[in-house]
Motif scaffolding. Structure first.
Motif, PDB file in Angstrom:
ATOM      1  N   THR A  44       0.833  -1.202   0.000  1.00  0.00           N
ATOM      2  CA  THR A  44       0.000   0.000   0.000  1.00  0.00           C
ATOM      3  C   THR A  44       0.868   1.252   0.000  1.00  0.00           C
ATOM      4  OG1 THR A  44      -1.722  -1.150   1.242  1.00  0.00           O
ATOM      5  CG2 THR A  44      -1.789   1.248   1.260  1.00  0.00           C
ATOM      6  N   MET A  45       1.898   1.256   0.818  1.00  0.00           N
ATOM      7  CA  MET A  45       2.806   2.400   0.884  1.00  0.00           C
ATOM      8  C   MET A  45       3.460   2.660  -0.469  1.00  0.00           C
ATOM      9  SD  MET A  45       5.992   3.024   3.527  1.00  0.00           S
ATOM     10  CE  MET A  45       6.705   1.415   3.158  1.00  0.00           C
ATOM     11  N   SER A  46       3.895   1.613  -1.141  1.00  0.00           N
ATOM     12  CA  SER A  46       4.513   1.764  -2.453  1.00  0.00           C
ATOM     13  C   SER A  46       3.562   2.420  -3.443  1.00  0.00           C
ATOM     14  CB  SER A  46       4.966   0.404  -2.986  1.00  0.00           C
ATOM     15  OG  SER A  46       6.100  -0.073  -2.295  1.00  0.00           O
ATOM     16  N   ASN A  47       2.334   1.930  -3.500  1.00  0.00           N
ATOM     17  CA  ASN A  47       1.361   2.493  -4.444  1.00  0.00           C
ATOM     18  C   ASN A  47       1.058   3.955  -4.142  1.00  0.00           C
ATOM     19  OD1 ASN A  47       1.091   0.081  -5.892  1.00  0.00           O
ATOM     20  ND2 ASN A  47      -0.492  -0.693  -4.520  1.00  0.00           N
ATOM     21  N   MET A  48       0.923   4.281  -2.860  1.00  0.00           N
ATOM     22  CA  MET A  48       0.615   5.656  -2.467  1.00  0.00           C
ATOM     23  C   MET A  48       1.769   6.597  -2.791  1.00  0.00           C
ATOM     24  SD  MET A  48      -1.315   4.877   1.168  1.00  0.00           S
ATOM     25  CE  MET A  48      -1.996   6.506   1.441  1.00  0.00           C
ATOM     26  N   LEU A  49       2.993   6.145  -2.545  1.00  0.00           N
ATOM     27  CA  LEU A  49       4.127   7.024  -2.788  1.00  0.00           C
ATOM     28  C   LEU A  49       4.472   7.141  -4.265  1.00  0.00           C
ATOM     29  CD1 LEU A  49       6.433   6.224   0.271  1.00  0.00           C
ATOM     30  CD2 LEU A  49       4.967   8.219  -0.115  1.00  0.00           C
ATOM     31  N   VAL A  50       4.154   6.126  -5.057  1.00  0.00           N
ATOM     32  CA  VAL A  50       4.311   6.261  -6.506  1.00  0.00           C
ATOM     33  C   VAL A  50       3.365   7.337  -7.035  1.00  0.00           C
ATOM     34  CG1 VAL A  50       3.894   5.107  -8.725  1.00  0.00           C
ATOM     35  CG2 VAL A  50       5.260   3.979  -6.964  1.00  0.00           C
ATOM     36  N   ASP A  51       2.146   7.367  -6.533  1.00  0.00           N
ATOM     37  CA  ASP A  51       1.207   8.429  -6.938  1.00  0.00           C
ATOM     38  C   ASP A  51       1.765   9.798  -6.565  1.00  0.00           C
ATOM     39  OD1 ASP A  51      -0.582   6.573  -7.941  1.00  0.00           O
ATOM     40  OD2 ASP A  51      -1.827   6.533  -6.135  1.00  0.00           O
ATOM     41  N   ALA A  52       2.332   9.905  -5.343  1.00  0.00           N
ATOM     42  CA  ALA A  52       2.914  11.177  -4.918  1.00  0.00           C
ATOM     43  C   ALA A  52       4.115  11.542  -5.780  1.00  0.00           C
ATOM     44  CB  ALA A  52       3.329  11.093  -3.453  1.00  0.00           C
ATOM     45  N   PHE A  53       4.920  10.553  -6.129  1.00  0.00           N
ATOM     46  CA  PHE A  53       6.083  10.796  -6.977  1.00  0.00           C
ATOM     47  C   PHE A  53       5.670  11.342  -8.342  1.00  0.00           C
ATOM     48  CE2 PHE A  53       8.638   9.184 -10.491  1.00  0.00           C
ATOM     49  CZ  PHE A  53       9.907   9.667 -10.176  1.00  0.00           C
ATOM     50  N   ARG A  54       4.697  10.704  -8.948  1.00  0.00           N
ATOM     51  CA  ARG A  54       4.291  11.112 -10.294  1.00  0.00           C
ATOM     52  C   ARG A  54       3.723  12.523 -10.307  1.00  0.00           C
ATOM     53  NH1 ARG A  54       2.227   5.048 -11.788  1.00  0.00           N
ATOM     54  NH2 ARG A  54       4.110   4.433 -12.955  1.00  0.00           N
ATOM     55  N   ALA A  55       3.185  12.955  -9.186  1.00  0.00           N
ATOM     56  CA  ALA A  55       2.665  14.318  -9.102  1.00  0.00           C
ATOM     57  C   ALA A  55       3.788  15.355  -9.072  1.00  0.00           C
ATOM     58  CB  ALA A  55       1.792  14.467  -7.860  1.00  0.00           C
ATOM     59  N   HIS A  56       5.029  14.913  -8.825  1.00  0.00           N
ATOM     60  CA  HIS A  56       6.160  15.839  -8.728  1.00  0.00           C
ATOM     61  C   HIS A  56       7.248  15.528  -9.749  1.00  0.00           C
ATOM     62  CE1 HIS A  56       4.228  16.214  -4.744  1.00  0.00           C
ATOM     63  NE2 HIS A  56       4.680  17.443  -4.774  1.00  0.00           N
ATOM     64  N   ASP A  57       6.954  14.696 -10.738  1.00  0.00           N
ATOM     65  CA  ASP A  57       7.963  14.244 -11.697  1.00  0.00           C
ATOM     66  C   ASP A  57       8.051  15.142 -12.921  1.00  0.00           C
ATOM     67  OD1 ASP A  57      10.001  12.557 -12.521  1.00  0.00           O
ATOM     68  OD2 ASP A  57       8.653  11.243 -13.637  1.00  0.00           O
ATOM     69  N   THR A  58       7.700  16.399 -12.779  1.00  0.00           N
ATOM     70  CA  THR A  58       7.840  17.385 -13.853  1.00  0.00           C
ATOM     71  C   THR A  58       8.504  18.634 -13.277  1.00  0.00           C
ATOM     72  OG1 THR A  58       5.808  16.588 -14.909  1.00  0.00           O
ATOM     73  CG2 THR A  58       6.668  18.713 -15.626  1.00  0.00           C
ATOM     74  N   PRO A  59       9.710  18.958 -13.735  1.00  0.00           N
ATOM     75  CA  PRO A  59      10.568  18.195 -14.651  1.00  0.00           C
ATOM     76  C   PRO A  59      10.962  16.858 -14.018  1.00  0.00           C
ATOM     77  CG  PRO A  59      11.811  19.947 -13.606  1.00  0.00           C
ATOM     78  CD  PRO A  59      10.392  20.166 -13.220  1.00  0.00           C
ATOM     79  N   PRO A  60      11.389  15.909 -14.841  1.00  0.00           N
ATOM     80  CA  PRO A  60      11.615  14.556 -14.325  1.00  0.00           C
ATOM     81  C   PRO A  60      12.795  14.476 -13.357  1.00  0.00           C
ATOM     82  CG  PRO A  60      12.329  14.730 -16.607  1.00  0.00           C
ATOM     83  CD  PRO A  60      11.610  15.993 -16.298  1.00  0.00           C
ATOM     84  N   PHE A  61      12.702  13.535 -12.439  1.00  0.00           N
ATOM     85  CA  PHE A  61      13.793  13.266 -11.512  1.00  0.00           C
ATOM     86  C   PHE A  61      14.966  12.633 -12.253  1.00  0.00           C
ATOM     87  CE2 PHE A  61      10.293  13.620  -8.540  1.00  0.00           C
ATOM     88  CZ  PHE A  61      10.883  14.204  -7.422  1.00  0.00           C
ATOM     89  N   ASP A  62      16.173  12.975 -11.825  1.00  0.00           N
ATOM     90  CA  ASP A  62      17.384  12.377 -12.400  1.00  0.00           C
ATOM     91  C   ASP A  62      17.702  11.028 -11.763  1.00  0.00           C
ATOM     92  OD1 ASP A  62      18.338  14.657 -14.137  1.00  0.00           O
ATOM     93  OD2 ASP A  62      18.287  15.675 -12.198  1.00  0.00           O
ATOM     94  N   ILE A  63      17.510  10.942 -10.447  1.00  0.00           N
ATOM     95  CA  ILE A  63      17.881   9.742  -9.695  1.00  0.00           C
ATOM     96  C   ILE A  63      16.755   9.387  -8.735  1.00  0.00           C
ATOM     97  CG2 ILE A  63      19.421   8.805  -7.918  1.00  0.00           C
ATOM     98  CD1 ILE A  63      20.828   8.875 -10.539  1.00  0.00           C
ATOM     99  N   LEU A  64      16.431   8.101  -8.652  1.00  0.00           N
ATOM    100  CA  LEU A  64      15.487   7.588  -7.667  1.00  0.00           C
ATOM    101  C   LEU A  64      16.267   6.646  -6.756  1.00  0.00           C
ATOM    102  CD1 LEU A  64      13.671   8.531 -10.073  1.00  0.00           C
ATOM    103  CD2 LEU A  64      12.139   6.656  -9.489  1.00  0.00           C
TER     104      LEU A  64
END
Length: 385
Positions: A76-96
């Motif tokens: 559940t945590m993974s799915n929730m944080l992926v949604d949060a990540f995608r909301a901030h991926d513009t401009p895209p992240f260089d490193i995860l």
């Protein structure tokens, strides 16, 4: 290096109310030091605060997971944080950058990115070098294997952990870089009156105090130290023992300590933790398995002498009889190490000072951060994939 946009994924941090162990300070301080170098760092983690916060230059993004067990909870945590990540991926992240197994499912969903996985420990190691038979052990170990398989680059906190993940999960050696945990040594060296601190705990100011700091679990070996105490008292009757930390072995340890000069302090806040480090005479780290051992560098930062079992990062980093004493993982050996030192305060002080010198040379955050940024740079320039 050009300014990078970096995403950290970790299930605990100092920037939230969720702090379980050494993973929180290790990842939080690394993120903060990268931000101080001008990089844009986002930290995706658990938290019961607002959805986003800016703390010490790091952008925090929180979620509140749920689940019937640890595996479902982390899914559940993974799915929730992926949604949060995608909301901030513009401009895209260089490193995860992912830390330990908890968010490997998030890394799976984002596996087309430049991903780094840091092993701070393994499930095998957390159980003291034993293979567990229960289903959670198998599930978590499987996620650790898969994370090492799909990550573009891998780091470990010690050479022993590198060997462990290569052996357990067939992670190729060329993919793994060893980068130790960092520390701010000045945060742990504080002026205290040792006698006053001892009196606070009902201990005579001149009585030698042995300190254990860590989770009261099988891995950390508090029971081995407890079994060593009668042998120590046979040589020096006035030694007192303080155990700082919580864990599932506490009830058993308290029962076993009946009649011994031992106090179990439970959870100790950072300020009191530092007072204890600077007031004690000796720090003992009796772990059965220890990928790195933050307590070691904390004790050294406070110029405390250390007796530690010869395992993992402890074995790698301690120079025997130079900045500490290394002993086999046995109660009688732990007792011998303590007895070897306890009557010679000048010797203990000399070893403690040598430990602090090693911290200043090798483990300061400025050194560790640059090494981690080197992993990122190599990955971005077409290194391990």
């Amino acid at each position: 290096m050009e300014t990078l946009k970096i995403a950290f994924f970790c299930w605990e941090s100092l920037g939230s109310t969720f702090k379980v162990g050494g993973l929180a300070p290790a990842t939080t301080h690394l993120a903060e030091n990268m931000a101080r170098k001008g990089h844009e760092v986002h930290f995706f983690t658990r938290g019961d605060g607002p959805g986003d916060a800016l703390i010490d230059g790091v952008h925090y993004h929180y979620c509140l997971p749920f689940g019937d067990n640890i595996v479902d909870y982390c899914r559940t945590m993974s799915n929730m944080l992926v949604d949060a990540f995608r909301a901030h991926d513009t401009p895209p992240f260089d490193i995860l950058h992912f830390h330990d197994w908890h968010l490997v499912e998030a890394m799976h969903l984002l596996r087309d990115k430049n991903t780094v996985l840091s092993y701070h420990s393994t499930e095998y190691g957390r159980h003291g070098g034993n293979f567990g038979g229960w289903w959670e052990f198998q599930e978590i170990s499987g996620k650790e294997w898969y994370g090492g398989y799909i990550a573009k680059a891998v780091t470990t906190v010690s050479n022993s952990t590198k060997t462990e993940v290569m052996w357990l999960y067939n992670v190729p050696g060329w993919k793994v870089t060893v980068i130790p945990n960092g520390i701010d040594p000045d945060a742990y060296r504080i002026p205290v009156d040792p006698g006053e601190v001892k009196k606070h705990y009902g201990i005579h100011p001149l009585a030698p105090v042995v300190l254990f700091v860590g989770r009261l679990t099988y891995q950390k070996g508090a029971d081995l130290l407890l079994q060593a105490i009668p042998r120590i008292l046979a040589k020096r009757w006035d030694v007192q023992f303080l155990f700082a930390g919580t864990g599932d072995m506490r009830g058993y340890l308290e029962s076993a300590a009946n009649g011994l000069p031992v106090q179990f302090l439970g959870y100790v806040a950072d300020e009191e933790h530092n007072r204890l480090l600077n007031a004690c005479d000796l720090v003992v780290i009796p772990s059965r398995n220890e990928p790195f051992g933050l307590v070691l560098t904390e004790a050294w930062s406070a110029e405390r002498c250390v007796v530690a079992t010869e395992v993992g990062g402890l074995a790698e980093n301690i120079d025997n009889y130079v900045n500490g004493i290394k002993v086999p993982v046995r109660p009688d050996s732990i007792a011998w190490g303590i007895c070897h030192l306890i009557d010679d305060p000048a010797y203990m002080q000399r070893l403690g000072r040598a430990g602090r010198r090693k911290v200043l040379e090798k483990f300061r955050w400025s050194v560790v951060t640059e090494r981690m940024l080197g992993v990122y740079e190599k990955l971005l320039s077409g290194g391990p994939r």
